[in-house]
Design a protein around this motif. Structure first.
Motif, PDB file in Angstrom:
ATOM      1  N   GLU A 164       0.786  -1.157  -0.063  1.00 15.76           N
ATOM      2  CA  GLU A 164      -0.150  -0.158   0.016  1.00 15.76           C
ATOM      3  C   GLU A 164       0.831   1.537  -0.055  1.00 15.76           C
ATOM      4  OE1 GLU A 164      -3.197   0.007   2.985  1.00 15.76           O
ATOM      5  OE2 GLU A 164      -3.606  -1.928   2.724  1.00 15.76           O
ATOM      6  N   LYS A 165       2.004   1.027   0.112  1.00 14.58           N
ATOM      7  CA  LYS A 165       2.936   2.258   0.319  1.00 14.58           C
ATOM      8  C   LYS A 165       2.575   3.081   1.502  1.00 14.58           C
ATOM      9  CE  LYS A 165       4.457   2.007  -4.475  1.00 14.58           C
ATOM     10  NZ  LYS A 165       4.527   3.096  -5.950  1.00 14.58           N
ATOM     11  N   LEU A 166       2.538   2.597   2.560  1.00  9.66           N
ATOM     12  CA  LEU A 166       1.644   3.060   3.709  1.00  9.66           C
ATOM     13  C   LEU A 166       2.485   2.987   4.961  1.00  9.66           C
ATOM     14  CD1 LEU A 166      -0.601   5.493   3.705  1.00  9.66           C
ATOM     15  CD2 LEU A 166      -2.112   3.401   4.398  1.00  9.66           C
ATOM     16  N   TRP A 167       2.823   4.050   5.595  1.00 13.12           N
ATOM     17  CA  TRP A 167       3.594   3.848   7.116  1.00 13.12           C
ATOM     18  C   TRP A 167       2.396   4.142   8.004  1.00 13.12           C
ATOM     19  CZ3 TRP A 167       7.302   8.135   9.310  1.00 13.12           C
ATOM     20  CH2 TRP A 167       7.687   7.624  10.516  1.00 13.12           C
ATOM     21  N   LYS A 168       1.979   2.901   8.579  1.00 13.14           N
ATOM     22  CA  LYS A 168       0.960   3.237   9.889  1.00 13.14           C
ATOM     23  C   LYS A 168       1.517   3.138  11.168  1.00 13.14           C
ATOM     24  CE  LYS A 168      -2.289   0.695   6.944  1.00 13.14           C
ATOM     25  NZ  LYS A 168      -3.334  -0.464   6.718  1.00 13.14           N
ATOM     26  N   ILE A 169       1.530   4.357  11.796  1.00  9.38           N
ATOM     27  CA  ILE A 169       2.184   4.419  13.229  1.00  9.38           C
ATOM     28  C   ILE A 169       1.338   4.497  14.154  1.00  9.38           C
ATOM     29  CG2 ILE A 169       3.494   6.276  14.392  1.00  9.38           C
ATOM     30  CD1 ILE A 169       4.146   7.805  12.051  1.00  9.38           C
ATOM     31  N   PRO A 170       1.423   3.273  15.090  1.00  7.19           N
ATOM     32  CA  PRO A 170       0.207   3.201  16.149  1.00  7.19           C
ATOM     33  C   PRO A 170       0.244   4.399  17.270  1.00  7.19           C
ATOM     34  CG  PRO A 170       2.349   2.058  16.726  1.00  7.19           C
ATOM     35  CD  PRO A 170       2.581   2.625  15.369  1.00  7.19           C
ATOM     36  N   ALA A 171      -0.995   4.522  17.795  1.00  9.23           N
ATOM     37  CA  ALA A 171      -1.183   5.672  18.661  1.00  9.23           C
ATOM     38  C   ALA A 171      -0.396   5.641  19.748  1.00  9.23           C
ATOM     39  CB  ALA A 171      -2.591   5.150  19.445  1.00  9.23           C
ATOM     40  N   GLU A 172       0.086   4.779  20.123  1.00 12.00           N
ATOM     41  CA  GLU A 172       1.187   4.713  21.333  1.00 12.00           C
ATOM     42  C   GLU A 172       2.475   5.538  21.065  1.00 12.00           C
ATOM     43  OE1 GLU A 172       1.488   0.287  19.939  1.00 12.00           O
ATOM     44  OE2 GLU A 172      -0.223   1.971  20.431  1.00 12.00           O
ATOM     45  N   ARG A 173       2.676   5.465  19.824  1.00  7.55           N
ATOM     46  CA  ARG A 173       4.009   6.353  19.491  1.00  7.55           C
ATOM     47  C   ARG A 173       3.940   7.663  19.134  1.00  7.55           C
ATOM     48  NH1 ARG A 173       7.771   5.647  16.366  1.00  7.55           N
ATOM     49  NH2 ARG A 173       7.143   4.573  14.554  1.00  7.55           N
ATOM     50  N   MET A 174       2.480   8.123  18.960  1.00  2.00           N
ATOM     51  CA  MET A 174       2.229   9.665  18.490  1.00  2.00           C
ATOM     52  C   MET A 174       2.047  10.438  19.759  1.00  2.00           C
ATOM     53  SD  MET A 174       2.352   9.194  15.303  1.00  2.00           S
ATOM     54  CE  MET A 174       1.647  11.043  14.980  1.00  2.00           C
ATOM     55  N   LYS A 175       2.253  11.674  19.370  1.00  2.00           N
ATOM     56  CA  LYS A 175       2.349  12.572  20.265  1.00  2.00           C
ATOM     57  C   LYS A 175       0.983  12.903  21.191  1.00  2.00           C
ATOM     58  CE  LYS A 175       2.964  17.446  21.272  1.00  2.00           C
ATOM     59  NZ  LYS A 175       3.632  18.835  20.663  1.00  2.00           N
ATOM     60  N   MET A 176      -0.307  12.626  19.916  1.00  2.00           N
ATOM     61  CA  MET A 176      -1.444  12.777  20.679  1.00  2.00           C
ATOM     62  C   MET A 176      -2.269  11.770  20.868  1.00  2.00           C
ATOM     63  SD  MET A 176      -1.320  16.009  20.913  1.00  2.00           S
ATOM     64  CE  MET A 176      -3.213  16.317  21.384  1.00  2.00           C
ATOM     65  N   ALA A 177      -1.327  10.489  20.808  1.00  2.00           N
ATOM     66  CA  ALA A 177      -1.947   9.175  21.013  1.00  2.00           C
ATOM     67  C   ALA A 177      -3.231   8.776  20.252  1.00  2.00           C
ATOM     68  CB  ALA A 177      -2.652   9.118  22.555  1.00  2.00           C
ATOM     69  N   THR A 178      -2.836   9.252  18.877  1.00  2.00           N
ATOM     70  CA  THR A 178      -3.857   8.755  17.948  1.00  2.00           C
ATOM     71  C   THR A 178      -3.139   8.396  16.549  1.00  2.00           C
ATOM     72  OG1 THR A 178      -5.399  10.737  18.285  1.00  2.00           O
ATOM     73  CG2 THR A 178      -5.656   9.709  16.150  1.00  2.00           C
ATOM     74  N   PRO A 179      -3.480   6.905  16.130  1.00  2.00           N
ATOM     75  CA  PRO A 179      -2.851   6.504  15.052  1.00  2.00           C
ATOM     76  C   PRO A 179      -2.859   7.351  13.661  1.00  2.00           C
ATOM     77  CG  PRO A 179      -4.939   5.158  15.320  1.00  2.00           C
ATOM     78  CD  PRO A 179      -4.796   6.198  16.445  1.00  2.00           C
ATOM     79  N   HIS A 180      -1.515   7.310  13.193  1.00  2.00           N
ATOM     80  CA  HIS A 180      -1.316   8.220  12.071  1.00  2.00           C
ATOM     81  C   HIS A 180      -0.898   7.296  10.769  1.00  2.00           C
ATOM     82  CE1 HIS A 180      -0.457  11.866   9.959  1.00  2.00           C
ATOM     83  NE2 HIS A 180       0.804  11.501   9.825  1.00  2.00           N
ATOM     84  N   SER A 181      -1.376   7.544   9.536  1.00  2.00           N
ATOM     85  CA  SER A 181      -0.852   6.919   8.403  1.00  2.00           C
ATOM     86  C   SER A 181      -0.057   7.861   7.706  1.00  2.00           C
ATOM     87  CB  SER A 181      -2.198   6.168   7.642  1.00  2.00           C
ATOM     88  OG  SER A 181      -2.713   5.123   8.467  1.00  2.00           O
ATOM     89  N   VAL A 182       1.039   7.311   7.126  1.00  2.00           N
ATOM     90  CA  VAL A 182       1.694   8.448   6.336  1.00  2.00           C
ATOM     91  C   VAL A 182       2.169   7.657   4.951  1.00  2.00           C
ATOM     92  CG1 VAL A 182       4.092   9.498   5.891  1.00  2.00           C
ATOM     93  CG2 VAL A 182       2.948   9.104   8.239  1.00  2.00           C
ATOM     94  N   PRO A 183       1.537   8.424   3.894  1.00  2.00           N
ATOM     95  CA  PRO A 183       1.674   7.944   2.411  1.00  2.00           C
ATOM     96  C   PRO A 183       3.096   8.165   1.956  1.00  2.00           C
ATOM     97  CG  PRO A 183      -0.347   9.536   2.675  1.00  2.00           C
ATOM     98  CD  PRO A 183       0.734   9.553   3.978  1.00  2.00           C
ATOM     99  N   LEU A 184       3.662   7.117   1.448  1.00  2.00           N
ATOM    100  CA  LEU A 184       4.950   7.136   1.158  1.00  2.00           C
ATOM    101  C   LEU A 184       5.369   7.456  -0.257  1.00  2.00           C
ATOM    102  CD1 LEU A 184       5.974   4.029   3.472  1.00  2.00           C
ATOM    103  CD2 LEU A 184       6.470   6.256   3.714  1.00  2.00           C
ATOM    104  N   SER A 185       6.218   8.272  -0.485  1.00  2.00           N
ATOM    105  CA  SER A 185       6.377   8.560  -1.834  1.00  2.00           C
ATOM    106  C   SER A 185       7.293   7.756  -2.640  1.00  2.00           C
ATOM    107  CB  SER A 185       7.251   9.814  -1.810  1.00  2.00           C
ATOM    108  OG  SER A 185       8.041   9.921  -1.351  1.00  2.00           O
TER     109      SER A 185
END
Length: 411
Positions: free
Chosen positions: A264-285
């Motif tokens: 999917e060319k996607l980096w899925k960062i789990p909530a526990e590693r995010m500053k606002m404790a919300t999961p975040h997906s990063v599209p990868l170029s």
């Protein structure tokens, strides 16, 4: 005849209870089990009543006589000693209940209750940091105090103490957190007003120095320096990946291969590693995927994406990335975090939607009403944005003109 201390001490139990009189209504009752109790017999309003004064040896003969004299004084004033005893007991219990109520409503207890309410939206690191600052700076001063009794000067005392050691940023954070605890107290009916709200404008301030960021004009030179500079290959790739994804350095350093979806060319960062404790997906170029391909070739696609220089079982350290900026000669002109500001500035100036940019940066929507209606991940738009950004960086490094929006997005 009055009793002696020896008689009281040597009185032994028998097969039935008995009493030893001391005179004036006071006597010692000895039960069949040997329990010795001081009692006072008197008449009030024509009725005979017995008042228990306490057990021997906790209550000695001398103390029992003083208690009898006190009861006699109440009778002389027209008061029933038994009624007065019950009244004192009720008042005592009421005081205990009040102390318990105050204890439950202490600043420390209220803080823990408020803190637990926030855990669902905070990362563990942030939650621990919040509690640590309040434990260190607020609890020693007002922790045990009932929140209803705490006044603004007590909060000011805490803030001035922190400022005295030169920690102005910590003072600001403590005030924010103390204010949040009291606001929660108002919301839950513990207090009628928030004393911390009176602290507006009281903090000392220093000139704000925003984290240094490289301008659009300075990017070409920096990108070339980063590509050929004397730094470790892992550090170089981590910095390039950080710039390409506009992620926080801590998110990049902690990235694992389990978070990367190659297909999917996607980096899925789990909530526990995010500053606002919300999961975040990063599209990868394409360029970001190229860096991941290189890291996989160097270290394999298991565990940490950007491992430490000496210990590959640990993440690349923050100091390593900062030292790389120093080696490149940019430590006084730019920070790793500053690249997020560079990305935001250029993307906004280039006409991208502000909500898309904010989502790419994993910023919390400050306008809560607006946030309620803007829950979209904007994934297609962010894919276009991140590819445009990566292509722009590539062209800037190699000396080309800045590319207009959309011209490179679909290449």
């Amino acid at each position: 005849m009055k009793l002696s201390a020896v008689q009281v001490r040597n009185a032994k139990p028998t097969n039935k209870a008995y009493k030893l009189a001391d005179g004036k209504g006071l006597y010692l009752h000895i039960s069949k089990t040997g329990k010795k109790t001081w009692r006072y017999r008197y008449r009030f309003d024509g009725k005979e009543t017995t008042l228990v004064l306490g057990e021997f040896p906790q209550v000695t003969l001398e103390v029992a006589r003083r208690k009898r004299a006190g009861a006699r004084d109440l009778l002389d004033r027209g008061k029933n000693p038994a009624h007065e005893r019950r009244k004192e007991k009720q008042e005592y219990l009421a005081e205990i209940e009040e102390e318990e109520r105050k204890g439950k409503n202490s600043f420390e207890n209220l803080t823990f209750e408020w803190w637990e309410q926030q855990l669902g939206k905070w990362s563990k690191e942030h939650a621990d940091a919040v509690l640590a600052t309040l434990r260190r700076d607020a609890f020693p001063v007002i922790g045990s105090r009932p929140v209803s009794d705490i006044a603004p000067p007590e909060i000011l005392k805490i803030l001035r103490s922190i400022e005295a050691r030169g920690s102005l940023e910590i003072a600001s954070k403590v005030l924010q957190r103390v204010n949040a605890v009291f606001r929660y107290g108002v919301q839950t009916g513990r207090i009628d007003s928030n004393p911390a709200a009176e602290m507006k404008g009281v903090l000392k301030t220093r000139k704000v120095n925003h984290r240094a960021a490289i301008s659009r004009e300075g990017l070409p030179h920096f990108l070339k320096d980063l590509s050929v500079g004397d730094i470790h290959q892992t550090t170089r790739l981590a910095l390039q990946f950080t710039i390409l994804t506009a992620a926080r350095s801590g998110e990049v350093r902690g990235a694992t291969w389990k978070e990367i979806n190659i297909e999917e060319k996607l980096w899925k960062i789990p909530a526990e590693r995010m500053k606002m404790a919300t999961p975040h997906s990063v599209p990868l170029s394409r360029q970001a995927m190229g860096i991941l391909e290189e890291m996989g070739r160097l270290f394999g696609q298991e565990g940490i994406v950007f491992p430490g220089i000496r210990d590959h079982s640990k993440s690349l350290s923050e100091n390593t990335m900062l030292y790389a900026m120093y080696r490149l000669g940019y430590h006084s002109r730019a920070t790793v975090h500053g690249f997020r500001a560079t990305f935001s500035t250029i993307a906004n100036e280039s006409g991208f939607d502000g909500d898309v940019i904010e989502k790419a940066l994993a910023h919390e929507q400050r306008n809560k009403v607006r946030a309620a209606y803007h829950r979209s991940e904007y994934l297609p738009q962010r894919r276009e944005l991140m590819q445009w950004w990566a292509d722009l960086l590539q062209h800037l490094e190699h000396g080309a003109e800045i590319i207009p929006i959309g011209q490179l997005a679909n290449k």
